[in-house]
Write a protein that holds these residues in place. Structure first.
Motif, PDB file in Angstrom:
ATOM      1  N   LEU A 153      10.816  16.868   7.518  1.00  0.00           N
ATOM      2  CA  LEU A 153      10.159  16.579   8.798  1.00  0.00           C
ATOM      3  C   LEU A 153       8.674  16.335   8.545  1.00  0.00           C
ATOM      4  CD1 LEU A 153      11.684  19.582  10.795  1.00  0.00           C
ATOM      5  CD2 LEU A 153      12.493  17.223  10.790  1.00  0.00           C
ATOM      6  N   LEU A 171       0.170  17.716  -0.845  1.00  0.00           N
ATOM      7  CA  LEU A 171       1.276  17.893   0.097  1.00  0.00           C
ATOM      8  C   LEU A 171       1.478  16.582   0.835  1.00  0.00           C
ATOM      9  CD1 LEU A 171       0.736  20.829  -0.626  1.00  0.00           C
ATOM     10  CD2 LEU A 171       1.191  21.410   1.743  1.00  0.00           C
ATOM     11  N   LEU A 176       7.117  19.706   1.865  1.00  0.00           N
ATOM     12  CA  LEU A 176       7.520  21.039   2.320  1.00  0.00           C
ATOM     13  C   LEU A 176       8.777  20.963   3.165  1.00  0.00           C
ATOM     14  CD1 LEU A 176       4.001  22.319   3.457  1.00  0.00           C
ATOM     15  CD2 LEU A 176       5.222  23.003   1.401  1.00  0.00           C
ATOM     16  N   SER A 177       9.072  19.757   3.642  1.00  0.00           N
ATOM     17  CA  SER A 177      10.203  19.581   4.548  1.00  0.00           C
ATOM     18  C   SER A 177      10.452  18.083   4.657  1.00  0.00           C
ATOM     19  CB  SER A 177       9.793  20.157   5.912  1.00  0.00           C
ATOM     20  OG  SER A 177      10.496  19.532   6.954  1.00  0.00           O
ATOM     21  N   LEU A 183       5.046  17.161   9.471  1.00  0.00           N
ATOM     22  CA  LEU A 183       4.420  18.317  10.114  1.00  0.00           C
ATOM     23  C   LEU A 183       2.986  17.995  10.491  1.00  0.00           C
ATOM     24  CD1 LEU A 183       5.555  20.898   7.390  1.00  0.00           C
ATOM     25  CD2 LEU A 183       6.753  20.344   9.519  1.00  0.00           C
TER      26      LEU A 183
HETATM   27  C1  SAM Z   1       0.217  14.558  10.305  1.00  0.00           C
HETATM   28  S1  SAM Z   1       0.512  14.581   8.616  1.00  0.00           S
HETATM   29  C2  SAM Z   1       0.169  12.902   8.168  1.00  0.00           C
HETATM   30  C3  SAM Z   1       1.361  12.038   8.314  1.00  0.00           C
HETATM   31  C4  SAM Z   1       1.173  10.648   7.783  1.00  0.00           C
HETATM   32  N1  SAM Z   1       2.230   9.797   8.291  1.00  0.00           N
HETATM   33  C5  SAM Z   1       1.207  10.524   6.256  1.00  0.00           C
HETATM   34  O1  SAM Z   1       1.515   9.442   5.781  1.00  0.00           O
HETATM   35  O2  SAM Z   1       0.892  11.468   5.512  1.00  0.00           O
HETATM   36  C6  SAM Z   1      -0.900  15.399   7.970  1.00  0.00           C
HETATM   37  C7  SAM Z   1      -0.693  16.016   6.602  1.00  0.00           C
HETATM   38  O3  SAM Z   1       0.191  17.135   6.707  1.00  0.00           O
HETATM   39  C8  SAM Z   1       0.901  17.280   5.484  1.00  0.00           C
HETATM   40  N2  SAM Z   1       2.329  17.155   5.771  1.00  0.00           N
HETATM   41  C9  SAM Z   1       2.924  16.754   6.911  1.00  0.00           C
HETATM   42  N3  SAM Z   1       4.255  16.799   6.795  1.00  0.00           N
HETATM   43  C10 SAM Z   1       4.524  17.246   5.549  1.00  0.00           C
HETATM   44  C11 SAM Z   1       5.717  17.534   4.814  1.00  0.00           C
HETATM   45  N4  SAM Z   1       6.904  17.353   5.349  1.00  0.00           N
HETATM   46  N5  SAM Z   1       5.595  17.991   3.550  1.00  0.00           N
HETATM   47  C12 SAM Z   1       4.386  18.180   2.994  1.00  0.00           C
HETATM   48  N6  SAM Z   1       3.223  17.931   3.634  1.00  0.00           N
HETATM   49  C13 SAM Z   1       3.288  17.480   4.884  1.00  0.00           C
HETATM   50  C14 SAM Z   1       0.461  16.163   4.551  1.00  0.00           C
HETATM   51  O4  SAM Z   1      -0.521  16.649   3.687  1.00  0.00           O
HETATM   52  C15 SAM Z   1      -0.086  15.145   5.529  1.00  0.00           C
HETATM   53  O5  SAM Z   1      -1.033  14.312   4.917  1.00  0.00           O
END
Ligand code: SAM
Length: 223
Positions: free
Chosen positions: A194, A140, A191-192, A196
């Motif tokens: 945005l 993801l 998943l989006s 998350l």
């Molecule tokens: C806070 S996010 C990390 C963001 C970071 N900037 C990156 O490069 O992945 C933590 C995790 O949530 C999941 N995640 C966050 N947003 C997502 C999205 N829109 N679609 C799929 N997975 C997401 C991913 O697995 C990501 O590694």
């Protein structure tokens, strides 16, 4: 029966699903692979845990779900640096400032830094230890392929035809996934559009897995 047009498809508001709302596996027999979800992050909030349990319970009717939590711990990769006040600052792409103590009697400040690269690599290593050779790995990632709920059902159905024994979904830590996991992944999805929080990503994933199975089984949850 009320007929309306949604996204270019004629769609009956009652029972008959529009072709565009179906998966290629709708109404087909699908091999229900066990699911393992790896999530890297800090301690999960009790509210999120309640919802995780609720969706695990719902999913029990379709497939087993193993919930593996990998604790992200920047302190494991942090170190102290004395920085002279007149020196330039440490580049932030390498270091993430955790705290900073200044001493009014000295011209230095003590900076506790965490090496972001080391943190990602550490989390990557632990995640890889939880991946088996026969797993179908779905990463993801905010930059992954954009999919709808019907394609999520396709992914679940396709995984059952790969000869793999488990679908392993991976949710990364605060700085995302490391290189080993990225190379190992069979599929990378978003998943989006945005970004998350990892806990919200987990809840969205669980709900979409539940939705995917109701699509495959032709049940009334997805309209
Ligand atoms: C806070 S996010 C990390 C963001 C970071 N900037 C990156 O490069 O992945 C933590 C995790 O949530 C999941 N995640 C966050 N947003 C997502 C999205 N829109 N679609 C799929 N997975 C997401 C991913 O697995 C990501 O590694």
């Amino acid at each position: 029966m009320i007929i309306s047009i949604q996204s270019g498809h004629f769609c009956a508001k009652e029972r008959t699903p529009s072709p565009g709302r179906r998966s290629k596996y709708s109404g087909q027999s699908v091999r229900p692979l066990p699911v393992r979800i790896l999530t890297v992050g800090k301690r999960r909030s009790p509210g999120v845990q309640l919802l995780v349990e609720e969706y695990k319970e719902k999913l029990k009717h379709y497939c087993s779900v193993e919930d593996v939590q990998i604790r992200s711990n920047p302190k494991n990769t942090s170190h102290l640096v004395y920085q002279h006040l007149t020196d330039g600052f440490i580049p932030f792409n390498m270091y993430h400032l955790i705290s900073c103590f200044s001493d009014k009697f000295s011209s230095c400040i003590l900076i506790q830094c965490s090496n972001v690269k080391a943190q990602i690599e550490g989390e990557d290593m632990v995640a890889m230890q939880n991946i088996r050779s026969e797993d179908w790995v779905i990463l993801l990632d905010e930059h992954g392929s954009d999919i709808g709920s019907e394609q999520m059902a396709d992914l679940v159905g396709d995984a059952g035809n790969t000869g793999s024994s488990t679908i392993a979904f991976c949710i990364g830590g605060p700085y995302g996934h490391g290189q080993q996991l990225r190379h190992r992944a069979n599929v990378t999805i978003k998943l989006s559009s945005l970004v998350l929080n990892h806990q919200i990503a987990l809840l969205v994933l669980l709900e979409q897995l539940y939705r995917a199975w109701t699509i495959i089984k032709g049940q009334k949850y997805h309209h």
